[in-house]
Design a protein around this motif. Sequence first.
Motif, PDB file in Angstrom:
ATOM      1  N   GLY A  68       8.403 -19.713 -17.042  1.00 18.39           N
ATOM      2  CA  GLY A  68       9.113 -18.759 -16.245  1.00 18.39           C
ATOM      3  C   GLY A  68       9.703 -19.281 -15.204  1.00 18.39           C
ATOM      4  O   GLY A  68       8.996 -20.631 -14.635  1.00 18.39           O
ATOM      5  N   ASP A  69      10.507 -18.872 -14.275  1.00 23.84           N
ATOM      6  CA  ASP A  69      10.964 -19.730 -13.085  1.00 23.84           C
ATOM      7  C   ASP A  69       9.784 -19.608 -11.957  1.00 23.84           C
ATOM      8  O   ASP A  69       9.249 -18.645 -11.777  1.00 23.84           O
ATOM      9  CB  ASP A  69      12.180 -18.842 -12.468  1.00 23.84           C
ATOM     10  N   PHE A  70       9.597 -20.267 -11.240  1.00 22.14           N
ATOM     11  CA  PHE A  70       8.583 -20.598 -10.206  1.00 22.14           C
ATOM     12  C   PHE A  70       8.882 -21.585  -9.245  1.00 22.14           C
ATOM     13  O   PHE A  70       8.810 -22.850  -9.429  1.00 22.14           O
ATOM     14  CB  PHE A  70       7.315 -20.908 -11.020  1.00 22.14           C
ATOM     15  N   ASP A  75       7.975 -15.334  -6.811  1.00 24.89           N
ATOM     16  CA  ASP A  75       8.285 -15.611  -8.073  1.00 24.89           C
ATOM     17  C   ASP A  75       6.982 -15.382  -8.789  1.00 24.89           C
ATOM     18  O   ASP A  75       5.926 -15.832  -8.382  1.00 24.89           O
ATOM     19  CB  ASP A  75       8.528 -17.002  -8.432  1.00 24.89           C
ATOM     20  N   ASN A  76       7.045 -14.856  -9.982  1.00 19.71           N
ATOM     21  CA  ASN A  76       5.658 -14.693 -11.059  1.00 19.71           C
ATOM     22  C   ASN A  76       6.081 -15.534 -12.258  1.00 19.71           C
ATOM     23  O   ASN A  76       7.195 -15.653 -12.716  1.00 19.71           O
ATOM     24  CB  ASN A  76       5.720 -13.196 -11.163  1.00 19.71           C
ATOM     25  N   ALA A  77       5.080 -16.048 -12.600  1.00 19.71           N
ATOM     26  CA  ALA A  77       4.963 -16.875 -13.957  1.00 19.71           C
ATOM     27  C   ALA A  77       3.778 -16.810 -14.748  1.00 19.71           C
ATOM     28  O   ALA A  77       2.895 -16.133 -14.157  1.00 19.71           O
ATOM     29  CB  ALA A  77       5.642 -18.013 -13.596  1.00 19.71           C
ATOM     30  N   THR A 143       1.391 -15.978  -8.772  1.00 18.73           N
ATOM     31  CA  THR A 143       2.583 -15.794  -7.982  1.00 18.73           C
ATOM     32  C   THR A 143       2.540 -16.716  -7.026  1.00 18.73           C
ATOM     33  O   THR A 143       1.432 -17.231  -6.620  1.00 18.73           O
ATOM     34  CB  THR A 143       2.192 -14.369  -7.361  1.00 18.73           C
ATOM     35  N   LYS A 152       7.568 -27.098  -9.848  1.00 17.61           N
ATOM     36  CA  LYS A 152       7.089 -26.750 -10.632  1.00 17.61           C
ATOM     37  C   LYS A 152       5.861 -27.981 -11.244  1.00 17.61           C
ATOM     38  O   LYS A 152       4.877 -27.734 -11.872  1.00 17.61           O
ATOM     39  CB  LYS A 152       7.696 -26.355 -12.107  1.00 17.61           C
TER      40      LYS A 152
END
Lengths: 427, 409
Positions: A68-70, A75-77, A143, A152
């Motif tokens: 996921g986008d982080f 942002d949640n991932a 989060t 990342k």
Amino acid sequence: MTQPGRRREGALQRREKRLAYALLMPTFLLVLAVVLLPLVANFWISVKPVTLADLRPPTLILKEQVRGDFAAAGDNARLEYRYRNSSITYPLEAVVFNDTLPSGVVVTSLDPACDLEKAGAGIRCDLATLVAKGRGKIQIGITATKAFGGDKSSFKASRPTVRFSSYNVMTSFDFTLTNFERIFSAAEFWDVLKVSIYYTVFGTAGALLFGLFAAQIMQKTFPGRPVIRGLMLFPYVAPVIAVAFSWVVLFDPFSGAVNAMLMQMNIAEGPINFFGQRMVTIHIFGYGISLPMALTMVILFEIWRYFPLSFLFILARMQSIPSDIYEAAEIDGASPIQQFWFLSLPFIAGILAVLFLLRFIWTFNKFDDIFLLTGGNAGTRTLTVNVYEQAFAISNLGAGAAVAVVIFVLLLIFSVIFIRFSPKDAG
Amino acid sequence: MKIWRHGLFGAVLAGGVWASLWQIVVTIALILTTGTGLTLQAGPAMLAGMAGGMIAILFRPVGRLLRHSAGIIVVALLIWGFTLGAPFDPDNLLQRWQSWTALAITATASWFSLSATIGEMLPVMQARYACEKFYLRLLWGLGLTMFVLIVSIPFYVMVMTSLTSQQSLLANPLDFSIDPSVGAAVLFRSYIELFTKYDFGTLLLNSAIVSVATVLITLIFSVPGAYAVAKLRFPGRKWLSGSVLLIYLIPAIILVIPLYAVFSQLGLRNSLLGLCIVYPATTIPVALYMLRGYFAGLPSELDDAGLMDGLSRLQIITRIAMPLSTPAIASVALYVFMIAWNEFLFAFMFLDDVKLFTLSRGIVSLNSSEVPRQHLMAGAVIATTPVLVLFLWFERFLVSGLTAGSVKG
């Protein structure tokens, strides 16, 4: 006067002793590490069910990934750990891994196997037991806060630390006799033993006889003798790999000169596979005699390659015989054969015995020659080639080591026999 | 009546044996150098030789020159006659000068062999002594010819195959003729390809590194050890000098499985360093044994004088013992170099990486159906040349090293 003198000598002796041990220590340690310990280790391996695959101990393969986008705050991932047991036979026990999270990452949901560490910046996952080939994944919701750097790859910066205990067949105390059962019950084992003995006996005796003959020839002085003496040592001095392949090329059934020559001269009807044919039947006066073909060829190679060594030793010994005893024998009217039989032979008997002993053991130990010529096929598999075959071709290290143990025991028996029966004035 | 004791019988026998032998040798040599299919006529040559032997012992012109030239001409004529005017090729495959040269060589070789075998023998019954001498002369000549042939043929084939293309080898395996007109690039194609495509330069370098390192390590370990065993008194000395050679009797194949296992774990397996550890361990015991014998022969008074002058034992080793035993150290170094250069088993088992291959390991990988035989033999020549050059250069050292190496006395 004597008292202090003796004490001084004692101190000197002690120093000499210490120095001697110090000078010998490096040699001793190296030989211990590379020869003696492996010898013991071979016995250890021979009673263990070890295969080549066991040399890579089981381990946990762990991969970390953020799905996921982080990047920005809020942002949640999902942080995902994929794990796998690398072994296909043994489980991993008490598997635990720890990982540190980058700053600015808050854990929102945890996998039941994992805990947050007290400081809050790390996680600890307990995977308990992982069966052979077992795999799985752990997912953790995360989060980002303002403190997160936005990259990342910062997750990868801290590698998870993994702890587990696994079964290592090499160091465990489980013993088995299956290796020995397997090699002794194999149908070809007794053939292998027989081939080994044939190869050793005929190879040794042949090399010794040819060496003796060559030494008799070269004892006479004639023009060109030094050159021919040098030439005669070529087979022994050249690398085994070069001469073995030369023989293979020379006797090749399709492109070899010997086969072409035999067919050209109408001696053979078709190409003969010298190194690949197990038996050959020779017809003499209507009788068919079966001979092992490939085995005879490797024995001939052994004789060809090692007669120079016997030749060298016997020649050196014969040249040290005082010439006046031959002159005396001439005057007494002894014929050349009598001179050889009653003068030369007793002089070289000692060296012949020692050569026989050493060559016997070395021929028995020989691996390279047969391996390169035939690969141990066509009825030429000796015990040494069998070690390789079991350990590396069938990948059963334990069985290979068991064959090696058999070799060692036979060597011990030979040595004991030789020591009992060897002439006392040998050499 | 024991006919084999008669001089005439001996001469006829020797003539038959020598003429047929040289006929065979020259025919084979002709086939190998010209690549033509010739017919072997050993039988007629034998009859010619027998007649020659009879003539040689019955008529003995005075004067060496006359005797030998007459002998050669007679034998040549006999062979020519018995083979019906075509000694080598009834099918007229050879050029005329080739046939005549071959006949001249056969006749000359047969005559000199025959004449040397007969010696001073007369066509009468021989006493036991002279009779044995005669037969031993015959045996000596046959043995010498046999040894020279069986030793040199594989090497000849090795060199010649490396210069022959796969097509011509398969078309005619007997054709080892070299055609210099094709140019060096074609003739030495396999060598050029080995160095360009198969990276034999690296292999050569790897072999050299491992061998030289093995020699150095062996000497560094064994010189002090041998000095200690030879010159210093300590408990266990007798036992040590006796048992050190036992190490040499332990076969490498027993050690290879445990070493493979341990070196795999330590990361030493696929490395030249691993070989530089294993090779010295197998050569040091022999080196120690050889050097011990030499050091023991040096007079102890020299050591005592050195001690008096305030040298330490290590200085005695480097300044007195080593300079005095240069020949022994040279022969040990050569012997160890030869062993390390030729070693196959450990190199084969340990090395996986092509960049780390030694020559032995690299040449095994050439033994496949995809690589022409020419390349395999060129590799063999490349591996053999350095040891043979070293051997011929320092033959004296190596021979004394070999004889001192494994057997005492």
